[in-house]
Design an enzyme around this catalytic site. Structure first.
Site, PDB file in Angstrom:
ATOM      1  N   LYS A 148      25.926  49.638  43.067  1.00  8.82           N
ATOM      2  CA  LYS A 148      25.623  51.062  43.188  1.00  8.82           C
ATOM      3  C   LYS A 148      26.588  51.765  44.143  1.00  8.82           C
ATOM      4  CE  LYS A 148      21.160  53.381  42.938  1.00  8.82           C
ATOM      5  NZ  LYS A 148      19.731  53.270  43.289  1.00  8.82           N
ATOM      6  N   GLY A 149      26.970  51.048  45.189  1.00  7.31           N
ATOM      7  CA  GLY A 149      27.985  51.576  46.093  1.00  7.31           C
ATOM      8  C   GLY A 149      27.569  52.817  46.865  1.00  7.31           C
ATOM      9  N   ARG A 202      27.778  46.786  57.970  1.00  9.42           N
ATOM     10  CA  ARG A 202      27.005  47.744  57.166  1.00  9.42           C
ATOM     11  C   ARG A 202      25.556  47.721  57.637  1.00  9.42           C
ATOM     12  NH1 ARG A 202      26.152  47.382  50.528  1.00  9.42           N
ATOM     13  NH2 ARG A 202      25.541  49.566  50.232  1.00  9.42           N
ATOM     14  N   SER A 254      21.114  45.258  48.826  1.00 12.31           N
ATOM     15  CA  SER A 254      22.247  44.744  48.061  1.00 12.31           C
ATOM     16  C   SER A 254      22.146  43.217  47.916  1.00 12.31           C
ATOM     17  CB  SER A 254      23.543  45.134  48.778  1.00 12.31           C
ATOM     18  OG  SER A 254      24.666  44.766  48.031  1.00 12.31           O
ATOM     19  N   THR A 292      35.552  35.616  54.615  1.00 12.91           N
ATOM     20  CA  THR A 292      34.436  34.703  54.861  1.00 12.91           C
ATOM     21  C   THR A 292      33.179  35.444  55.322  1.00 12.91           C
ATOM     22  OG1 THR A 292      33.706  32.746  56.077  1.00 12.91           O
ATOM     23  CG2 THR A 292      35.083  34.275  57.296  1.00 12.91           C
ATOM     24  N   HIS A 293      32.036  34.829  55.005  1.00 13.89           N
ATOM     25  CA  HIS A 293      30.757  35.322  55.536  1.00 13.89           C
ATOM     26  C   HIS A 293      30.276  34.427  56.683  1.00 13.89           C
ATOM     27  CE1 HIS A 293      30.676  38.060  52.270  1.00 13.89           C
ATOM     28  NE2 HIS A 293      30.262  37.225  51.356  1.00 13.89           N
ATOM     29  N   GLY A 350      30.490  44.920  52.184  1.00 18.75           N
ATOM     30  CA  GLY A 350      31.663  45.639  51.674  1.00 18.75           C
ATOM     31  C   GLY A 350      32.924  44.787  51.702  1.00 18.75           C
TER      32      GLY A 350
HETATM   33  P1  A3P Z   1      25.498  47.712  46.596  1.00 21.41           P
HETATM   34  O1  A3P Z   1      24.830  46.476  46.099  1.00 21.41           O
HETATM   35  O2  A3P Z   1      24.660  48.466  47.586  1.00 21.41           O
HETATM   36  O3  A3P Z   1      25.988  48.576  45.496  1.00 21.41           O
HETATM   37  P2  A3P Z   1      30.272  42.587  49.257  1.00 21.41           P
HETATM   38  O4  A3P Z   1      31.583  42.878  48.662  1.00 21.41           O
HETATM   39  O5  A3P Z   1      30.339  42.277  50.719  1.00 21.41           O
HETATM   40  O6  A3P Z   1      29.528  41.570  48.453  1.00 21.41           O
HETATM   41  O7  A3P Z   1      29.439  43.946  49.197  1.00 21.41           O
HETATM   42  C1  A3P Z   1      29.014  44.444  47.966  1.00 21.41           C
HETATM   43  C2  A3P Z   1      28.513  45.863  48.182  1.00 21.41           C
HETATM   44  O8  A3P Z   1      29.634  46.745  48.388  1.00 21.41           O
HETATM   45  C3  A3P Z   1      27.780  46.365  46.944  1.00 21.41           C
HETATM   46  O9  A3P Z   1      26.784  47.281  47.424  1.00 21.41           O
HETATM   47  C4  A3P Z   1      28.908  47.081  46.222  1.00 21.41           C
HETATM   48  O10 A3P Z   1      28.484  47.986  45.250  1.00 21.41           O
HETATM   49  C5  A3P Z   1      29.580  47.773  47.392  1.00 21.41           C
HETATM   50  N1  A3P Z   1      30.937  48.248  47.095  1.00 21.41           N
HETATM   51  C6  A3P Z   1      31.968  47.550  46.570  1.00 21.41           C
HETATM   52  N2  A3P Z   1      33.048  48.345  46.418  1.00 21.41           N
HETATM   53  C7  A3P Z   1      32.702  49.562  46.850  1.00 21.41           C
HETATM   54  C8  A3P Z   1      33.389  50.815  46.930  1.00 21.41           C
HETATM   55  N3  A3P Z   1      34.630  50.960  46.521  1.00 21.41           N
HETATM   56  N4  A3P Z   1      32.702  51.878  47.439  1.00 21.41           N
HETATM   57  C9  A3P Z   1      31.435  51.750  47.854  1.00 21.41           C
HETATM   58  N5  A3P Z   1      30.735  50.586  47.794  1.00 21.41           N
HETATM   59  C10 A3P Z   1      31.359  49.509  47.293  1.00 21.41           C
END
Ligand code: A3P
Length: 295
Positions: free
Chosen positions: A265-266, A133, A141, A110-111, A63
């Site tokens: 998908k979020g 998460r 994801s 950063t990761h 996230g």
């Molecule tokens: P999914 O692939 O499960 O949809 P990161 O930003 O660390 O790369 O994480 C990406 C994940 O966060 C993705 O998950 C993305 O869809 C989800 N994400 C990004 N914005 C979001 C929001 N506003 N609400 C819920 N999930 C969100």
């Protein structure tokens, strides 16, 4: 820089590169624009940190984008989308010069695991936001993320999972062990009580986005009216961020069609659509084994 191959779930070899415990797909190295992973890590750990830098630290797919967009609006005091995407301030891939050129206050992200974040962050006592998460949703994801960029199109989720868990790979796993990442951050926070570290959870943000935006705002020392914080939470909802990203954000990871890769998908619990019963039991057993004595 050691290079070797890992085996996916069907036994196919996947070339990877390892440095300082970080394992990248070989195809991922293109994002370093010719720099070695060693050079990148050294650049990050030794970079010049500013007093008002904020660092968002998260395991991939926890996230980070969501949090970055919220924090960026809070820092600006305006619920407007930044044209630049969070990749512009991502320590893992940007050069030292690119990070230097960002105007203060910087919302860095950063990761990298805690031991590899910039040393100056401790010295300057910058605020750190650690986003977490559930490992199962992270795995799903991450699988989709890697399919867009780094692994063959025909790789299934079951083929991918051992690359993340290290199963049948002598404990080697892509990026960094999720378990080690989370545990090391916990130890880091315990060893650095002088630092302001906020633990945020994707699932909490999902359940109560306004509440979590308020928490973030308080943590950063702001005293905004509720109406503004509610607007930030709304502007950073999944659908709105997905649309903003597709419509105009300068996101270097967009598909050629312009659609967003990072906003898939979020949801919470999508893992149930992907894990077999055996895979679920395996992750649960790993979790019990690796996460005992954690908070
Ligand atoms: P999914 O692939 O499960 O949809 P990161 O930003 O660390 O790369 O994480 C990406 C994940 O966060 C993705 O998950 C993305 O869809 C989800 N994400 C990004 N914005 C979001 C929001 N506003 N609400 C819920 N999930 C969100």
């Amino acid at each position: 820089m050691p290079e070797y191959t890992m085996r996916d779930g069907r036994g196919k070899e996947v070339p990877v590169v390892e440095e300082d415990g970080i394992v990248y797909f070989k195809s991922q190295m293109i994002r370093l624009s010719g720099r070695s992973l060693r050079k990148q890590i050294d650049g990050v750990t030794n970079m010049t940190v500013r007093d008002d830098d904020i660092l968002i630290a998260a395991y991939p797919k926890a996230g980070t984008h969501w949090t970055w967009e919220i924090v960026t609006m809070l820092v600006k005091g305006q619920a407007d989308y930044e044209i630049k995407a969070k990749e512009s301030a991502m320590l893992d891939y940007r050069s030292v010069e690119e990070i230097e050129s960002i105007q203060s206050p910087r919302v860095l992200n950063t990761h990298y695991p805690s031991r590899l974040i910039p040393k100056g962050i401790i010295k300057k006592r910058c605020k750190i936001i650690h986003v977490q998460r559930n490992i199962k949703d992270v795995a799903v994801s991450y699988y989709h993320h890697c399919k867009e960029f780094y692994v063959p199109e025909d790789m299934t989720f079951s083929d991918f999972l051992p690359l993340m868990t290290g199963k049948d790979n002598k404990g080697k796993r892509i990026h960094y062990s999720w378990f080690d990442y989370v545990k090391e951050w916990e130890i880091y926070a315990r060893d650095h009580l002088e630092l302001d570290i906020l633990n945020l959870y994707y699932e909490d943000m999902h359940m109560d986005s306004v509440g979590e935006v308020k928490k973030l705002s308080r943590f950063l020392g702001y005293d905004y009216p509720d109406a503004f914080l509610e607007e930030v939470a709304d502007k950073c909802s999944f659908r709105k961020l997905q649309k903003a990203n597709t419509d105009f954000k300068q996101d270097p990871t967009k598909r050629e069609s312009g659609t967003s890769i990072m906003y898939r998908k979020g949801q919470v619990g999508d893992w149930k659509n992907w894990f077999t019963v055996a895979e679920n039991e395996y992750i649960d057993s790993l979790y019990r084994e690796r996460m005992t004595n954690t908070i």
